[in-house]
Design a protein around this motif. Sequence first.
Motif, PDB file in Angstrom:
ATOM      1  N   ASP A 263     -36.653  -9.672  18.851  1.00 54.24           N
ATOM      2  CA  ASP A 263     -36.502 -11.067  19.528  1.00 54.24           C
ATOM      3  C   ASP A 263     -37.238 -11.170  20.856  1.00 54.24           C
ATOM      4  O   ASP A 263     -37.281  -9.896  21.461  1.00 54.24           O
ATOM      5  CB  ASP A 263     -35.035 -11.605  20.011  1.00 54.24           C
ATOM      6  N   ASP A 264     -37.699 -12.282  21.069  1.00 50.59           N
ATOM      7  CA  ASP A 264     -38.545 -12.587  22.448  1.00 50.59           C
ATOM      8  C   ASP A 264     -37.552 -13.328  23.466  1.00 50.59           C
ATOM      9  O   ASP A 264     -37.370 -14.634  23.083  1.00 50.59           O
ATOM     10  CB  ASP A 264     -39.873 -13.108  22.214  1.00 50.59           C
ATOM     11  N   VAL A 265     -36.931 -12.699  24.533  1.00 51.23           N
ATOM     12  CA  VAL A 265     -35.901 -13.606  25.318  1.00 51.23           C
ATOM     13  C   VAL A 265     -36.641 -13.630  26.690  1.00 51.23           C
ATOM     14  O   VAL A 265     -37.424 -12.944  27.215  1.00 51.23           O
ATOM     15  CB  VAL A 265     -34.824 -12.663  25.546  1.00 51.23           C
ATOM     16  N   LEU A 266     -36.426 -14.787  26.947  1.00 52.88           N
ATOM     17  CA  LEU A 266     -37.098 -15.385  28.225  1.00 52.88           C
ATOM     18  C   LEU A 266     -35.836 -15.982  29.064  1.00 52.88           C
ATOM     19  O   LEU A 266     -34.990 -16.748  28.665  1.00 52.88           O
ATOM     20  CB  LEU A 266     -37.921 -16.566  28.269  1.00 52.88           C
ATOM     21  N   ILE A 267     -35.485 -15.029  30.248  1.00 55.72           N
ATOM     22  CA  ILE A 267     -34.291 -15.582  31.209  1.00 55.72           C
ATOM     23  C   ILE A 267     -34.919 -16.109  32.485  1.00 55.72           C
ATOM     24  O   ILE A 267     -35.841 -15.517  32.930  1.00 55.72           O
ATOM     25  CB  ILE A 267     -33.528 -14.243  31.570  1.00 55.72           C
ATOM     26  N   ILE A 268     -34.641 -17.265  32.803  1.00 54.84           N
ATOM     27  CA  ILE A 268     -35.075 -17.954  33.991  1.00 54.84           C
ATOM     28  C   ILE A 268     -34.056 -18.279  34.754  1.00 54.84           C
ATOM     29  O   ILE A 268     -33.070 -18.761  34.654  1.00 54.84           O
ATOM     30  CB  ILE A 268     -35.857 -19.405  33.538  1.00 54.84           C
ATOM     31  N   LYS A 269     -34.244 -18.091  36.241  1.00 57.42           N
ATOM     32  CA  LYS A 269     -33.244 -18.226  37.251  1.00 57.42           C
ATOM     33  C   LYS A 269     -33.709 -19.063  38.205  1.00 57.42           C
ATOM     34  O   LYS A 269     -34.758 -18.962  38.871  1.00 57.42           O
ATOM     35  CB  LYS A 269     -32.814 -17.035  38.188  1.00 57.42           C
ATOM     36  N   ALA A 270     -32.941 -20.314  38.310  1.00 60.39           N
ATOM     37  CA  ALA A 270     -33.531 -21.378  39.291  1.00 60.39           C
ATOM     38  C   ALA A 270     -33.353 -20.959  40.591  1.00 60.39           C
ATOM     39  O   ALA A 270     -32.497 -20.240  40.992  1.00 60.39           O
ATOM     40  CB  ALA A 270     -32.757 -22.778  39.312  1.00 60.39           C
ATOM     41  N   THR A 271     -34.294 -21.270  41.374  1.00 56.51           N
ATOM     42  CA  THR A 271     -34.334 -20.746  43.194  1.00 56.51           C
ATOM     43  C   THR A 271     -34.402 -22.043  43.725  1.00 56.51           C
ATOM     44  O   THR A 271     -34.928 -23.131  43.562  1.00 56.51           O
ATOM     45  CB  THR A 271     -35.188 -19.909  43.319  1.00 56.51           C
ATOM     46  N   GLN A 272     -33.825 -22.050  45.129  1.00 57.50           N
ATOM     47  CA  GLN A 272     -33.958 -23.081  45.944  1.00 57.50           C
ATOM     48  C   GLN A 272     -34.944 -23.162  46.798  1.00 57.50           C
ATOM     49  O   GLN A 272     -35.431 -21.731  46.984  1.00 57.50           O
ATOM     50  CB  GLN A 272     -32.501 -23.328  46.766  1.00 57.50           C
ATOM     51  N   GLY A 273     -35.786 -24.121  47.153  1.00 63.21           N
ATOM     52  CA  GLY A 273     -37.024 -24.160  47.929  1.00 63.21           C
ATOM     53  C   GLY A 273     -37.345 -25.334  48.151  1.00 63.21           C
ATOM     54  O   GLY A 273     -36.844 -26.471  47.715  1.00 63.21           O
TER      55      GLY A 273
ATOM     56  N   GLU B 292     -22.732 -11.084  37.597  1.00 57.94           N
ATOM     57  CA  GLU B 292     -21.750 -11.904  37.553  1.00 57.94           C
ATOM     58  C   GLU B 292     -22.194 -13.671  37.618  1.00 57.94           C
ATOM     59  O   GLU B 292     -21.695 -14.518  37.117  1.00 57.94           O
ATOM     60  CB  GLU B 292     -20.577 -11.668  38.535  1.00 57.94           C
ATOM     61  N   LYS B 293     -23.072 -13.787  38.622  1.00 60.36           N
ATOM     62  CA  LYS B 293     -23.518 -15.054  39.227  1.00 60.36           C
ATOM     63  C   LYS B 293     -24.548 -15.742  38.258  1.00 60.36           C
ATOM     64  O   LYS B 293     -25.645 -15.405  38.205  1.00 60.36           O
ATOM     65  CB  LYS B 293     -23.713 -15.119  40.677  1.00 60.36           C
ATOM     66  N   GLN B 294     -24.043 -16.297  37.236  1.00 64.45           N
ATOM     67  CA  GLN B 294     -24.886 -16.801  36.261  1.00 64.45           C
ATOM     68  C   GLN B 294     -25.181 -18.292  36.248  1.00 64.45           C
ATOM     69  O   GLN B 294     -25.672 -19.224  35.372  1.00 64.45           O
ATOM     70  CB  GLN B 294     -24.159 -16.540  34.948  1.00 64.45           C
ATOM     71  N   LYS B 295     -25.005 -19.183  37.402  1.00 67.79           N
ATOM     72  CA  LYS B 295     -25.261 -20.588  37.690  1.00 67.79           C
ATOM     73  C   LYS B 295     -26.899 -20.680  37.879  1.00 67.79           C
ATOM     74  O   LYS B 295     -27.578 -19.832  38.417  1.00 67.79           O
ATOM     75  CB  LYS B 295     -24.627 -20.826  38.829  1.00 67.79           C
ATOM     76  N   GLY B 296     -27.361 -21.652  37.067  1.00 67.10           N
ATOM     77  CA  GLY B 296     -28.746 -21.793  37.431  1.00 67.10           C
ATOM     78  C   GLY B 296     -29.548 -21.061  36.524  1.00 67.10           C
ATOM     79  O   GLY B 296     -30.842 -20.801  36.658  1.00 67.10           O
ATOM     80  N   ILE B 297     -29.128 -20.635  35.344  1.00 65.60           N
ATOM     81  CA  ILE B 297     -29.790 -19.711  34.241  1.00 65.60           C
ATOM     82  C   ILE B 297     -30.078 -20.480  33.279  1.00 65.60           C
ATOM     83  O   ILE B 297     -29.143 -21.314  32.621  1.00 65.60           O
ATOM     84  CB  ILE B 297     -28.814 -18.493  33.899  1.00 65.60           C
ATOM     85  N   ALA B 298     -31.191 -20.285  32.705  1.00 68.59           N
ATOM     86  CA  ALA B 298     -31.613 -20.969  31.337  1.00 68.59           C
ATOM     87  C   ALA B 298     -32.192 -19.650  30.589  1.00 68.59           C
ATOM     88  O   ALA B 298     -32.758 -18.731  30.988  1.00 68.59           O
ATOM     89  CB  ALA B 298     -32.757 -21.949  31.588  1.00 68.59           C
ATOM     90  N   VAL B 299     -31.803 -19.683  29.249  1.00 67.07           N
ATOM     91  CA  VAL B 299     -32.208 -18.607  28.358  1.00 67.07           C
ATOM     92  C   VAL B 299     -32.896 -19.254  27.156  1.00 67.07           C
ATOM     93  O   VAL B 299     -32.246 -20.146  26.686  1.00 67.07           O
ATOM     94  CB  VAL B 299     -31.055 -17.725  28.120  1.00 67.07           C
ATOM     95  N   ALA B 300     -33.991 -18.640  26.692  1.00 67.25           N
ATOM     96  CA  ALA B 300     -34.718 -18.977  25.403  1.00 67.25           C
ATOM     97  C   ALA B 300     -34.893 -17.709  24.586  1.00 67.25           C
ATOM     98  O   ALA B 300     -35.323 -16.693  25.255  1.00 67.25           O
ATOM     99  CB  ALA B 300     -35.989 -19.807  25.820  1.00 67.25           C
ATOM    100  N   ILE B 301     -34.760 -17.885  23.338  1.00 68.92           N
ATOM    101  CA  ILE B 301     -35.100 -16.795  22.382  1.00 68.92           C
ATOM    102  C   ILE B 301     -35.902 -17.311  21.458  1.00 68.92           C
ATOM    103  O   ILE B 301     -35.857 -18.366  20.770  1.00 68.92           O
ATOM    104  CB  ILE B 301     -33.656 -16.306  21.564  1.00 68.92           C
ATOM    105  N   ASN B 302     -37.080 -16.546  21.401  1.00 65.91           N
ATOM    106  CA  ASN B 302     -38.236 -16.887  20.434  1.00 65.91           C
ATOM    107  C   ASN B 302     -38.481 -18.469  20.598  1.00 65.91           C
ATOM    108  O   ASN B 302     -39.115 -19.170  19.722  1.00 65.91           O
ATOM    109  CB  ASN B 302     -38.018 -16.693  18.933  1.00 65.91           C
TER     110      ASN B 302
END
Length: 67
Positions: A56-66, A28-38
Amino acid sequence: MTISVNNQTQEIEAQTLLSELVFLHVGEKQKGIAVAINGEVKPKSIWEACRLNENDDVLIIKATQGG
């Protein structure tokens, strides 16, 4: 059909939407998500209309705090 998600092969149903795939991986929590396809970043505004295709080549990146 077969796609790659974060360098892992995955079987999904034909006609799967990008929004459905992101929900499966992130939940559900999709803030800070980036997605790329190919290698092309897809803005969140089109996730509901973007259908995935075979190989398709999918890349899902989730931002983290640190620091």
